[in-house]
Design a protein around this motif. Structure first.
Motif, PDB file in Angstrom:
ATOM      1  N   GLN A  81      39.743  15.995  -5.831  1.00 17.98           N
ATOM      2  CA  GLN A  81      38.716  14.972  -6.047  1.00 17.98           C
ATOM      3  C   GLN A  81      37.819  14.827  -4.825  1.00 17.98           C
ATOM      4  OE1 GLN A  81      41.455  11.823  -7.121  1.00 17.98           O
ATOM      5  NE2 GLN A  81      40.770  11.847  -9.260  1.00 17.98           N
ATOM      6  N   ARG A  82      38.417  14.873  -3.635  1.00 17.88           N
ATOM      7  CA  ARG A  82      37.615  14.781  -2.409  1.00 17.88           C
ATOM      8  C   ARG A  82      36.684  15.979  -2.273  1.00 17.88           C
ATOM      9  NH1 ARG A  82      38.624  10.971  -3.296  1.00 17.88           N
ATOM     10  NH2 ARG A  82      39.755   9.251  -2.359  1.00 17.88           N
ATOM     11  N   VAL A  83      37.211  17.158  -2.533  1.00 13.79           N
ATOM     12  CA  VAL A  83      36.407  18.379  -2.424  1.00 13.79           C
ATOM     13  C   VAL A  83      35.214  18.315  -3.378  1.00 13.79           C
ATOM     14  CG1 VAL A  83      36.416  20.866  -2.913  1.00 13.79           C
ATOM     15  CG2 VAL A  83      38.270  19.848  -1.588  1.00 13.79           C
ATOM     16  N   CYS A  84      35.444  17.751  -4.551  1.00 12.35           N
ATOM     17  CA  CYS A  84      34.385  17.673  -5.568  1.00 12.35           C
ATOM     18  C   CYS A  84      33.648  16.343  -5.550  1.00 12.35           C
ATOM     19  CB  CYS A  84      34.981  17.931  -6.960  1.00 12.35           C
ATOM     20  SG  CYS A  84      35.620  19.615  -7.149  1.00 12.35           S
ATOM     21  N   ASN A  85      33.975  15.514  -4.551  1.00 13.07           N
ATOM     22  CA  ASN A  85      33.250  14.257  -4.328  1.00 13.07           C
ATOM     23  C   ASN A  85      33.252  13.359  -5.573  1.00 13.07           C
ATOM     24  OD1 ASN A  85      31.790  12.465  -2.728  1.00 13.07           O
ATOM     25  ND2 ASN A  85      29.803  13.266  -3.409  1.00 13.07           N
ATOM     26  N   THR A  86      34.443  13.061  -6.058  1.00 12.32           N
ATOM     27  CA  THR A  86      34.559  12.235  -7.255  1.00 12.32           C
ATOM     28  C   THR A  86      35.877  11.480  -7.252  1.00 12.32           C
ATOM     29  OG1 THR A  86      34.480  12.239  -9.680  1.00 12.32           O
ATOM     30  CG2 THR A  86      35.616  14.078  -8.632  1.00 12.32           C
ATOM     31  N   ARG A  87      35.944  10.421  -8.034  1.00  7.08           N
ATOM     32  CA  ARG A  87      37.209   9.722  -8.290  1.00  7.08           C
ATOM     33  C   ARG A  87      37.681   9.997  -9.714  1.00  7.08           C
ATOM     34  NH1 ARG A  87      40.527   7.402  -4.363  1.00  7.08           N
ATOM     35  NH2 ARG A  87      39.284   6.452  -2.726  1.00  7.08           N
ATOM     36  N   ASP A  88      36.852  10.703 -10.482  1.00  7.14           N
ATOM     37  CA  ASP A  88      37.182  10.980 -11.881  1.00  7.14           C
ATOM     38  C   ASP A  88      38.237  12.070 -11.992  1.00  7.14           C
ATOM     39  OD1 ASP A  88      35.271   9.139 -12.633  1.00  7.14           O
ATOM     40  OD2 ASP A  88      33.687  10.640 -12.860  1.00  7.14           O
ATOM     41  N   ASN A  89      38.953  12.070 -13.093  1.00 16.69           N
ATOM     42  CA  ASN A  89      39.908  13.129 -13.370  1.00 16.69           C
ATOM     43  C   ASN A  89      39.173  14.360 -13.890  1.00 16.69           C
ATOM     44  OD1 ASN A  89      42.322  11.777 -12.678  1.00 16.69           O
ATOM     45  ND2 ASN A  89      42.258  10.654 -14.612  1.00 16.69           N
ATOM     46  N   PRO A  90      39.768  15.536 -13.727  1.00 17.50           N
ATOM     47  CA  PRO A  90      39.096  16.746 -14.207  1.00 17.50           C
ATOM     48  C   PRO A  90      39.165  16.887 -15.717  1.00 17.50           C
ATOM     49  CG  PRO A  90      41.278  17.292 -13.384  1.00 17.50           C
ATOM     50  CD  PRO A  90      41.066  15.833 -13.080  1.00 17.50           C
ATOM     51  N   CYS A 118      37.097  16.275   4.272  1.00 14.70           N
ATOM     52  CA  CYS A 118      37.751  17.549   3.971  1.00 14.70           C
ATOM     53  C   CYS A 118      36.907  18.721   4.478  1.00 14.70           C
ATOM     54  CB  CYS A 118      38.051  17.678   2.483  1.00 14.70           C
ATOM     55  SG  CYS A 118      36.600  17.544   1.428  1.00 14.70           S
ATOM     56  N   GLY A 119      36.051  18.440   5.471  1.00 14.36           N
ATOM     57  CA  GLY A 119      35.186  19.488   6.016  1.00 14.36           C
ATOM     58  C   GLY A 119      35.947  20.663   6.588  1.00 14.36           C
ATOM     59  N   SER A 120      37.082  20.379   7.255  1.00 13.79           N
ATOM     60  CA  SER A 120      37.871  21.473   7.841  1.00 13.79           C
ATOM     61  C   SER A 120      38.450  22.372   6.761  1.00 13.79           C
ATOM     62  CB  SER A 120      38.994  20.909   8.711  1.00 13.79           C
ATOM     63  OG  SER A 120      39.834  20.042   7.964  1.00 13.79           O
ATOM     64  N   LEU A 121      38.839  21.788   5.636  1.00 13.36           N
ATOM     65  CA  LEU A 121      39.356  22.577   4.507  1.00 13.36           C
ATOM     66  C   LEU A 121      38.280  23.511   3.967  1.00 13.36           C
ATOM     67  CD1 LEU A 121      41.280  23.291   2.175  1.00 13.36           C
ATOM     68  CD2 LEU A 121      40.599  21.158   1.058  1.00 13.36           C
ATOM     69  N   ILE A 122      37.078  22.995   3.790  1.00  8.69           N
ATOM     70  CA  ILE A 122      35.981  23.790   3.253  1.00  8.69           C
ATOM     71  C   ILE A 122      35.603  24.906   4.217  1.00  8.69           C
ATOM     72  CG2 ILE A 122      33.569  23.718   2.536  1.00  8.69           C
ATOM     73  CD1 ILE A 122      35.606  22.372   0.603  1.00  8.69           C
ATOM     74  N   GLU A 123      35.466  24.567   5.492  1.00 13.79           N
ATOM     75  CA  GLU A 123      35.028  25.564   6.468  1.00 13.79           C
ATOM     76  C   GLU A 123      36.068  26.670   6.637  1.00 13.79           C
ATOM     77  OE1 GLU A 123      32.997  25.792  10.873  1.00 13.79           O
ATOM     78  OE2 GLU A 123      32.943  23.951   9.700  1.00 13.79           O
ATOM     79  N   GLU A 166      25.621  21.586   6.974  1.00 11.34           N
ATOM     80  CA  GLU A 166      26.000  22.329   8.182  1.00 11.34           C
ATOM     81  C   GLU A 166      26.614  23.671   7.809  1.00 11.34           C
ATOM     82  OE1 GLU A 166      28.931  21.817  12.051  1.00 11.34           O
ATOM     83  OE2 GLU A 166      28.318  20.040  10.928  1.00 11.34           O
ATOM     84  N   LEU A 167      27.509  23.670   6.816  1.00 11.24           N
ATOM     85  CA  LEU A 167      28.142  24.913   6.377  1.00 11.24           C
ATOM     86  C   LEU A 167      27.133  25.844   5.741  1.00 11.24           C
ATOM     87  CD1 LEU A 167      30.974  26.301   6.089  1.00 11.24           C
ATOM     88  CD2 LEU A 167      30.998  25.444   3.764  1.00 11.24           C
ATOM     89  N   CYS A 168      26.268  25.305   4.902  1.00  8.84           N
ATOM     90  CA  CYS A 168      25.238  26.131   4.233  1.00  8.84           C
ATOM     91  C   CYS A 168      24.332  26.801   5.273  1.00  8.84           C
ATOM     92  CB  CYS A 168      24.402  25.267   3.286  1.00  8.84           C
ATOM     93  SG  CYS A 168      25.324  24.635   1.851  1.00  8.84           S
TER      94      CYS A 168
END
Length: 257
Positions: free
Chosen positions: A30-39, A219-224, A248-250
């Protein structure tokens, strides 16, 4: 190939998420996808599965690793969920191993597995590796699919460090300020990372994830680090293209190209 062409051709970045129950997997996604909703859950044929059907399956102890989880907030990701091996023992491990092998042989890149996130929680009851985890890193050859370990609930170690610092005479304020750094330093020399020095198939890297249940969780460290373990430039560009909010990553990968 231009990132937009890559997205059009491959469509989605596919990740297998492995870990025990209550390892905090859904929260991290959810954090990675910036949401509180369920998939939204789809079966292997791409058909949406009704929530009531899923609930009934879980109550019967059934689980299908082929099911795809997609968050509406970021459909550039597709996730597959594996239960921890303690849930199904030998059969669950064999299913995961077969799934990885099958996906690695897919002819089309869009159907292949692009990365594996292995979640290991650091709350007090779970700090030791389970037999299933030892087995995965000793017996499961993932080939070219990179594996990263996510040490989840890492803030539980902050509490341990806080108590240790307090017992040595630190004030509440000092202990609270120093606990995160103290926990990270202790962890760097602890048994969890040393374990990977003695397994046949160690992960490419690891990341420590504290406070993922907070609204401002980072979760920036996870993405990078995920971007950094991808050997294919095409997959790197596909992964980075899912991170339009991470400027920054892009920019980093745009410059490196």
């Amino acid at each position: 190939m231009d990132p937009s062409e890559i997205r059009e051709k491959i469509r989605r970045f596919r990740i297998l998420v492995v870990g025990r129950a209550n390892a905090g997997k859904t929260t991290i996604l959810q954090r990675v996808c910036n949401t509180r909703d369920n998939p939204v859950i789809y079966n292997g044929a791409g058909k949406k599965i009704d929530a009531a059907v899923l609930t009934a399956s879980r109550e019967r102890g059934e689980h299908d690793i082929e099911n795809e989880m997609v968050f509406q907030s970021n459909p550039g990701f597709v996730f597959h969920d594996s239960r921890g091996f303690e849930a199904g023992g030998e059969s669950e491990f064999d299913k995961v191993k077969a799934f990885i092998a099958r996906r690695s042989k897919e002819a089309r890149l869009t159907n292949q597995l692009h990365a594996i996130w292995y979640c290991i929680p650091m709350d007090e009851a779970s700090r030791s590796f389970t037999e299933g985890e030892k087995k995965f890193f000793s017996q499961c050859d993932t080939g070219s699919i990179p594996v990263m370990v996510l040490f989840t609930k890492f803030d539980a170690l902050y509490d341990v460090s806080y108590a240790g610092l307090k017992s040595k005479g630190a004030s509440m304020e000092e202990a609270e300020e120093l606990a995160p750094k103290h926990a990270e330093e202790s962890f760097a020399n602890g048994p969890q990372l040393k374990f990977f020095n003695n397994v046949r198939w160690p992960p490419k890297c690891h990341v420590c994830l504290p406070n993922m249940d907070k609204d401002d969780a980072d979760c920036g460290s996870l993405i990078e680090r995920t971007a950094g373990i991808l050997d294919s430039e095409v997959l790197q560009q596909l992964f980075v293209s899912t991170q339009q909010t991470n400027l920054e990553l892009c920019m980093k990968y745009a410059v490196e190209r």
